[in-house]
Design a protein around this motif. Sequence first.
Motif, PDB file in Angstrom:
ATOM      1  N   THR A 164       0.842  -1.163  -0.002  1.00  0.00           N
ATOM      2  CA  THR A 164       0.012  -0.152  -0.037  1.00  0.00           C
ATOM      3  C   THR A 164       0.840   1.168   0.150  1.00  0.00           C
ATOM      4  O   THR A 164       1.993   1.154   0.400  1.00  0.00           O
ATOM      5  N   LEU A 165       0.237   2.404  -0.549  1.00  0.00           N
ATOM      6  CA  LEU A 165       0.960   3.739  -0.390  1.00  0.00           C
ATOM      7  C   LEU A 165       0.070   4.596   0.065  1.00  0.00           C
ATOM      8  O   LEU A 165      -1.270   5.040  -0.210  1.00  0.00           O
ATOM      9  N   SER A 166       0.210   5.368   1.159  1.00  0.00           N
ATOM     10  CA  SER A 166      -0.677   6.171   1.605  1.00  0.00           C
ATOM     11  C   SER A 166       0.346   7.677   2.183  1.00  0.00           C
ATOM     12  O   SER A 166       1.198   7.526   2.287  1.00  0.00           O
ATOM     13  N   LEU A 194       5.166   4.002   2.261  1.00  0.00           N
ATOM     14  CA  LEU A 194       4.947   2.731   1.374  1.00  0.00           C
ATOM     15  C   LEU A 194       5.241   1.680   2.362  1.00  0.00           C
ATOM     16  O   LEU A 194       5.966   1.331   3.224  1.00  0.00           O
ATOM     17  N   GLU A 197       6.669  10.698  -4.053  1.00  0.00           N
ATOM     18  CA  GLU A 197       5.255   9.878  -4.178  1.00  0.00           C
ATOM     19  C   GLU A 197       5.209   9.259  -5.450  1.00  0.00           C
ATOM     20  O   GLU A 197       4.771   7.980  -5.442  1.00  0.00           O
ATOM     21  N   THR A 198       5.378   9.974  -6.590  1.00  0.00           N
ATOM     22  CA  THR A 198       5.406   9.498  -7.966  1.00  0.00           C
ATOM     23  C   THR A 198       6.225   7.936  -8.021  1.00  0.00           C
ATOM     24  O   THR A 198       5.831   7.145  -8.574  1.00  0.00           O
ATOM     25  N   GLU A 257       5.120   5.146  -5.967  1.00  0.00           N
ATOM     26  CA  GLU A 257       3.761   4.736  -6.624  1.00  0.00           C
ATOM     27  C   GLU A 257       4.406   3.584  -7.672  1.00  0.00           C
ATOM     28  O   GLU A 257       3.993   2.512  -7.661  1.00  0.00           O
ATOM     29  N   TYR A 258       5.318   4.057  -8.264  1.00  0.00           N
ATOM     30  CA  TYR A 258       5.826   3.212  -9.369  1.00  0.00           C
ATOM     31  C   TYR A 258       6.555   2.084  -8.820  1.00  0.00           C
ATOM     32  O   TYR A 258       6.229   0.784  -9.132  1.00  0.00           O
ATOM     33  N   ALA A 292       5.733   0.602  -5.859  1.00  0.00           N
ATOM     34  CA  ALA A 292       4.703  -0.065  -5.286  1.00  0.00           C
ATOM     35  C   ALA A 292       3.906  -1.063  -6.282  1.00  0.00           C
ATOM     36  O   ALA A 292       3.664  -2.104  -6.116  1.00  0.00           O
ATOM     37  N   ASP A 293       3.753  -0.459  -7.587  1.00  0.00           N
ATOM     38  CA  ASP A 293       3.050  -1.205  -8.449  1.00  0.00           C
ATOM     39  C   ASP A 293       4.066  -2.265  -8.914  1.00  0.00           C
ATOM     40  O   ASP A 293       3.405  -3.284  -9.265  1.00  0.00           O
TER      41      ASP A 293
END
Length: 297
Positions: free
Chosen positions: A53-55, A64, A99-100, A103-104, A106-107
């Motif tokens: 998850t990312l929050s 992360l 964050e970007t 997110e990368y 995390a995916d």
Amino acid sequence: MSRMGDVLAGFHAAWEFESDSVLIRFERGIRTPKLFQALGERRIPHEAISAVTLSSGKRGTVVLHAVPRPGADPLMEAAAGQLKENCDPYRLVLPAERETLAEYYADELRAQLPPDDGESPDRFLVAPPEAPLQFKAYDGKASFDGKLVSFRWFWTGASSAKWKAGDQSFPVTDLSGIEWRSPEVFEGHLRLLRRETPVAQPAQADQDPAAVVFGLGYGPVHESLPFAASVLAAVRASGPAPNSDGLGAVAAAVTPAVRRDPADIAERIRHLGELHRAGLLTDDEFTVKKTELLAEL
């Protein structure tokens, strides 16, 4: 697909993404939580992660979080949900401007996780802290060499029940698990759960020769939790415990409270006073607990 060896650095730790795992390296700086410093680094296989998850975090950060699969990590099994967020080794805190990038990753990490069947693994997937280990509890010194857990009592803190029982040694093959209660929660302790006992273990850890109790400065999380995790991993490796799920961290069998030795009560009240003076207990908490102890006389 991220390149093997890519690194994402955050506050207190850096995650290196590998083909089959995430290598977490913790900083040793003065601001880094002591538990992270004690762990040094940990390799988390993808199969030990159930979700990512990312929050949003506090004060301009993002978090992360690799959610560990239940039953995969002896450290998290021993902790049993008692770790504070800032001491969770599966959380990587980053500045919000990353964050970007987070997110990368995390995916990418999600894409590499095996399907989660919802079942606990039949063995621990993450390596425990290395033995030998030792730490000072309030009433004794706990030692572990990988095969034997030993408690040596302190005359300044041990109850008369423990003195009468004498110093203790427990082969991991005689244990079914452990019960760790954080010293950051009131009256922490480490209790060894035995496969077979002639009588049920005492409800109170300070009366149980198979337990050590924590206190102000004794049994801190960064010492007692890795110790508990290492013992738990050794117990599980020695064979399945007789409890139904095969995991070691089970609730202890307890008996109704017995009347305590007045000297033990006086010692516990003295310890409460130390916590109160140190500001770790409010006036109300001190009064309530003192009243409970006096009622046991």
